[in-house]
Design an enzyme around this catalytic site. Structure first.
Site, short mmCIF file in Angstrom:
data_model
loop_
_atom_site.label_atom_id
_atom_site.label_comp_id
_atom_site.label_asym_id
_atom_site.label_seq_id
_atom_site.Cartn_x
_atom_site.Cartn_y
_atom_site.Cartn_z
N ASP A 458 0.85 -1.18 0.00
CA ASP A 458 0.00 0.00 0.00
C ASP A 458 0.89 1.24 0.00
O ASP A 458 2.09 1.16 0.30
CB ASP A 458 -0.89 0.04 1.25
CG ASP A 458 -1.98 -1.03 1.22
OD1 ASP A 458 -2.39 -1.40 0.11
OD2 ASP A 458 -2.41 -1.47 2.29
N ASP A 759 -4.73 -3.18 4.98
CA ASP A 759 -5.18 -2.62 6.24
C ASP A 759 -6.70 -2.65 6.40
O ASP A 759 -7.22 -2.58 7.50
CB ASP A 759 -4.68 -1.18 6.44
CG ASP A 759 -5.01 -0.29 5.25
OD1 ASP A 759 -5.89 -0.66 4.45
OD2 ASP A 759 -4.39 0.79 5.13
N ASP A 763 -9.36 -6.06 2.29
CA ASP A 763 -8.05 -6.61 1.91
C ASP A 763 -7.88 -8.05 2.36
O ASP A 763 -6.91 -8.71 1.97
CB ASP A 763 -6.92 -5.76 2.51
CG ASP A 763 -6.76 -4.43 1.82
OD1 ASP A 763 -6.99 -4.38 0.60
OD2 ASP A 763 -6.41 -3.44 2.48
#
Length: 1042
Positions: A458, A759, A763
């Site tokens: 990310d 997070d 996901d």
């Protein structure tokens, strides 16, 4: 060859089948100590039993949820049952006992809830204010936290008590070969006392017993220390914090400190920490599959207010009144079954069980042959002397000694320490990583991370600091920089009051953030970093969140999600109208707008030219690495639409640019990954220009690399994906499904070992699919953490690199230990067998072999399996899938060192007395002691040699490895004690200083021999890296690394 012999010992790192687990267990045939060998492997029968028990509990819960409500309504049709409040509950200041309170929520009994006055009535009965929360102030009129815990219980679940040190001693004593040796020792003592008297007849047997005691003690200490490390890690895994309101202030508390009456704040991705009742909230969607097995999520609201512990918040937000904690909840009963059966074993543990099995079979053959040869020679000699019919107690002792030697060869030959060394190394690495902000949830992840060839990361919070601040705005056609407080007045003077009012309203009404006050009176903004930055900007402009909230009533909220990429709210405004606000990804919200607010605060049509100009503004902000948000609103006049938030017809208010700086050290960490043959890909939901700017700053996006948007990626055909995926370095505006697709294709199409960060709740599938799922500890939701293998507790990319380095260290350390142990095995087996065949006696006695076994097993594992990583580990390619664990370089070193040691020991055994000039009655004893001493020092120096499989300089970093130095010093010191002072027990005699120097010199020759061996080139098998598709050159290998 490895693939042929170990085909039954090949399991996947994650999601392995029960068939594969059962297959390798049945393939393990020679085990000295089953309880110790399989301690860190899953008990499949217990697990199966626990799964059955868990399904029974889930079925009961499902019945309770869907049948019990109707049954209760039928039973209580004639009115409520009589109820008497227990005295202890009344005296504590409460109006309802724990069992009745638990039954209301567990049975979803809305009728009984209404009889108690709803959530307000329950709050009164548990002596709590829905606004103030639990009172913790000393001297307050309401019951303290301790009284709540005494009456309603603690929020803890029944756990197995930790195993004591004596349990590990008992397990170490379960070794079959040690039990046989103890029997031999007892018989030896009995026969010895009868023939040789006290105390001489005791020595041989007592020596074996003392050696066994030492082996058991050292083994138990090592295993107990491991268990303590795993216990600490387990405690860390269970640390979960939740937001509650206490004494009118919002604070974070551990779920274990939660009490009945607490007001808990729930948001997307949280796991409900206890049973409770819905107080207030919006769009709350609960996943109850973990409890009931039902996959369909459930809406929770005022009319259906019950929340159960262990369920997950899939959408929305809410406040909850805690009613039941700990073992009174259904989740508490379910938790008892979750740990049954233990965790799955790691691939390395399984593979080394296979290696131990093969070596054990070879050792068993050698042991049997040694015993047969020694016994055969003994019988032949008796026959030649015509004494075959005459037997004495000394003959029995000789045969017993032969049998003890054969059993001891099995002790040495079966390397029980191989799979256990993996556990030792992983426990050590996991403990160190915990200190470095990485919590490893699954053992195999630490091992697999060393083979990672791709990291999909990310952007926000991982590559960047996640400390966001509004630095630019575009409002009414004007762009403005917001650098400090002085800019505030200039900003306010540029726009009319009407514009500022609608801007502040859009900020304060459409947010999940809160301004909270702690017990010291300090104010802080609590919420996501993006929303916090926006709210702080509103406060900087002089806005009042409390006043805004009082003016308007919220009708409906649709919170932000990674799929929608926007947040919307519907409110009533003071003049009686209804207004919708929307904020989110600039391109998405802009498409929903057909009007714009002008400098007078009035709406005006949005022309195509203005849309183009606004897109340029968005691109300009994004190119400066700013996260861009678009704020918009719409007044709703049609009363029929007052319950629905519209998807178009909005008026554009402003474009906000939020700065999120790159973390210090990220660029260097990315370069380290590239040098290690690891491709780094950024997968983000942000604007593509923002993503590209950050990726360039981090060194991820290079010339020739591709940045692609999620919608474009997901529309590609499989063939197009095969062509484009190798070049993708940035994926922007991606959905969680895009991340999952990318990870799946990297694993299946290109056989990459993929680590992926996540997070959010959405996901979880990608984290589960990846070889290593990395959840963020700060920004990550509890759902994401539960799906992950490793939790990055500081959300920092450099920590991910550190996990990779430790993963590689674990793999290479186990290789070092295997190389060392196999060398000892070969030399000990061949020496005793050849000597038995030729001379009729074994130069290494049972006691000596037990000491050697401890050097190579427990102490060897402790020294080599706990070596810290060095920077060179990140200058070599990752180990690809299917690579042989025992490499050609290892075989070269094993065979070379074994040949050297066998030649030296052979010369000493067959011609040692002449070469050393030994004579007299004790010449044979001195020679055997020299052989034993030389053999041990060969292993000591070979242990140093094994510190690096390929490089000549084996002393590098040796003084930073205190465990290694401690083991070396302890081994040498105890060897001196055995030779000089324990001769009666170990069959040794004291040696002169000249012979001591000779033994040490012969052993030290292992170092130059090792250096010469490492100059012999061997082909490194790393085809996968040579054919790497990421555009980077292959790393140097083979002799170039030496």
């Amino acid at each position: 060859m490895e693939s042929f012999f170990l085909k039954d010992f090949d399991v996947d790192p994650k999601n392995r089948s029960e068939e594969a687990l059962r297959r390798w267990r049945s393939a393990v045939t020679i085990v000295k100590n089953r309880r110790r060998r399989f301690r860190m492997t899953a008990d499949l029968s217990k697990r199966s039993e626990a799964n059955k028990q868990r399904k029974d509990i889930q079925e009961k819960i499902r019945v309770a949820l869907y049948v019990q409500k109707a049954a209760l309504q039928f039973i209580e049709a004639g009115g409520p049952p009589e109820y008497k409040l227990p005295d202890d509950v009344r005296e504590a200041g409460f109006g309802i006992d724990p069992e009745q309170l638990a039954a209301i929520v567990r049975g979803h009994d809305t009728k009984r809830l209404k009889l108690h006055g709803g959530v307000e009535g329950i709050a009164k009965e548990v002596a709590v204010s829905l606004d103030e929360g639990v009172c913790t102030r000393a001297g307050a009129a309401k019951p303290p936290v301790s009284a709540r815990q005494e009456v309603y219980g603690f929020n803890r679940y029944t756990e197995k008590p930790p195993r004591s040190f004596l349990t590990f001693v008992w397990e170490a004593l379960q070794d079959l070969t040690l039990i046989i040796l103890m029997v031999c020792a007892v018989v030896s003592v009995g026969v010895g006392l009868a023939t040789e008297g006290w105390p001489k007849g005791m020595y041989d047997g007592l020596g074996i017993i003392l050696s066994i005691f030492l082996v058991v003690l050292v083994t138990a200490i090592s295993d107990y220390r491991q268990s303590l490390q795993f216990r600490d890690l387990d405690k860390e895994k269970k640390k979960v914090f939740i937001h509650v309101t206490r004494d009118g202030c919002r604070e974070k508390v551990s779920i274990y400190d939660l009490v009945v009456g607490d007001i808990v704040h729930l948001s997307i991705g949280d796991v409900v920490p206890a049973d409770g009742i819905f107080v207030s909230g919006y769009s709350l969607l609960i996943d109850e599959s973990s409890l009931s097995g039902e996959s369909e999520p459930v809406n929770v609201y005022e009319e259906r207010p019950f929340l159960l512990s262990g369920t997950k918040v899939q959408d929305g937000s809410a406040k909850m009144l805690v009613t039941t904690v700990g073992m009174r909840t259904e989740w508490g009963k379910l938790m008892e079954t979750l740990s049954e059966g233990g965790d799955d074993e790691t691939p390395l543990q399984v593979k080394l069980n296979g290696v131990a099995t093969i070596i054990g079979k070879i050792g068993l053959v050698f042991a049997v042959l040694t015993f047969l040869v020694l016994t055969g020679r003994f019988l032949v000699e008796k026959a030649l002397k015509h004494e075959i019919t005459h037997w004495s107690s000394s003959d029995a002792l000789d045969l017993l000694d032969y049998f003890a030697i054969a059993v001891t060869i099995i002790v040495v030959a079966v390397p029980e320490g191989l799979p256990l060394a993996v556990t030792l190394s992983l426990a050590y690495a996991m403990k160190k990583l915990m200190n470095d902000w990485a919590l490893v949830r699954h053992l195999s992840a630490c091992e697999t991370m060393g083979s990672a060839s791709c990291i999909c990361t990310d952007k926000t919070g991982t590559l960047t600091t996640n400390h966001m601040i509004v630095t630019k705005t575009w409002l009414c056609g004007k762009a403005a920089d917001i650098k400090d407080v002085e800019c505030k007045e200039a900003f306010k003077s540029d726009f009319s009051d009407a514009v500022l009012i609608i801007l502040l309203q859009s900020i304060f009404q459409n947010t999940t953030c809160e301004v909270v006050t702690d017990k010291q009176g300090k104010h802080s903004v609590m919420g996501t970093p993006t929303e916090s930055a926006l709210l702080e900007f509103g406060l900087l402009l002089g806005g009042d969140l409390g006043a805004q909230r009082k003016e308007c009533k919220v009708l409906k909220v649709v919170p932000f999600s990674s799929v929608r990429k926007k947040m919307s709210v519907l409110i009533t405004i003071p003049d009686g109208g209804v207004r919708a606000f929307c904020k989110g990804a600039s391109e998405i919200v802009l498409q929903m707008c057909d009007k714009i607010i002008n400098s007078n605060g009035e709406t005006a049509p949005l022309s195509k030219k203005e849309v183009k100009d606004i897109r340029n503004v968005i691109d300009g902000f994004a190119s400066d690495a700013l996260r861009t948000l678009c704020l918009a609103y719409r007044d709703i006049n049609n009363s029929s639409n007052k319950d629905n938030i519209p998807e178009d017809g909005y008026t554009l208010i402003a474009i906000i640019g939020i700065k999120d700086p790159v973390r210090p050290g990220v660029k260097e960490a990315v370069q380290t990954c590239l040098a290690a043959g690891i491709t780094v890909r950024m997968v983000t939901g942000d604007n593509i220009n923002t993503a590209k700017a950050i990726a360039r700053e981090c060194g991820i996006l290079t010339d020739g690399g591709i940045a692609i948007e999620g919608p474009e990626f997901r529309n590609k055909s499989p063939d197009q994906m095969r062509e484009i995926i190798p070049k993708i370095q940035v994926m922007a505006r991606s959905l969680p499904l895009d991340k999952h697709t990318l990870v799946t294709n990297l694993r299946n199409m290109f056989k990459e070992v993929v680590a992926v960060t996540g997070d959010g709740t959405n996901d979880a599938p990608a984290l589960h699919e990846a070889d290593i799922g990395l959840a963020m500890g700060i920004a990550g939701t509890e759902v994401a953490k539960e799906s992950a293998d490793v939790i990055i507790m500081n959300d920092d990319f450099t920590t991910i690199v550190n996990v990779t380095k430790w993963g590689r260290a674990v793999y290479i350390n186990i290789q070092k230990f295997v190389q060392f142990q196999l060398t000892v095995n070969i030399v000990a087996l061949v020496t005793n067998f050849v000597s038995a065949c030729i001379t009729g006696s074994a130069p290494l006695t049972a006691v000596q072999l037990l000491w050697v076994n401890m050097i190579m097993d427990t102490l060897g594992a402790l020294a080599l399996a706990t070596e810290p990583p060095n920077d060179d580990l990140m200058k070599r390619p990752p180990v690809s899938r299917g690579t042989s664990f025992i490499t050609r370089a290892m075989w070269r070193n094993i065979i070379g060192q074994s040949i050297y040691q066998l030649i030296i020991l052979g010369i000493l055994d067959f011609d040692g007395e002449r070469l050393l000039g030994l004579s007299g009655s004790n010449a044979s004893s001195i020679l055997n002691t020299v052989i034993f001493n030389t053999f041990v020092f060969c292993q000591v120096f070979n242990e140093i040699n094994s510190r690096d499989i390929e490089k000549i300089n084996v002393f590098r970093g040796i003084f930073s490895s205190w465990v290694f130095l401690g083991v070396m010093v302890s081994t040498v010191a105890f060897q001196a004690i055995i030779v000089e002072f324990l001769g009666d027990f170990a069959n040794t005699v004291p040696l002169s200083w000249q012979l001591w120097v000779l033994c040490i010199l012969i052993g030290s020759v292992s170092l130059p021999v090792g250096a010469i061996l490492k100059c012999i080139p061997v082909e490194r098998r790393n085809v996968a890296f040579k054919e790497n598709h990421n555009g980077y050159e292959p790393l140097p290998s083979g002799p170039e690394l030496a």
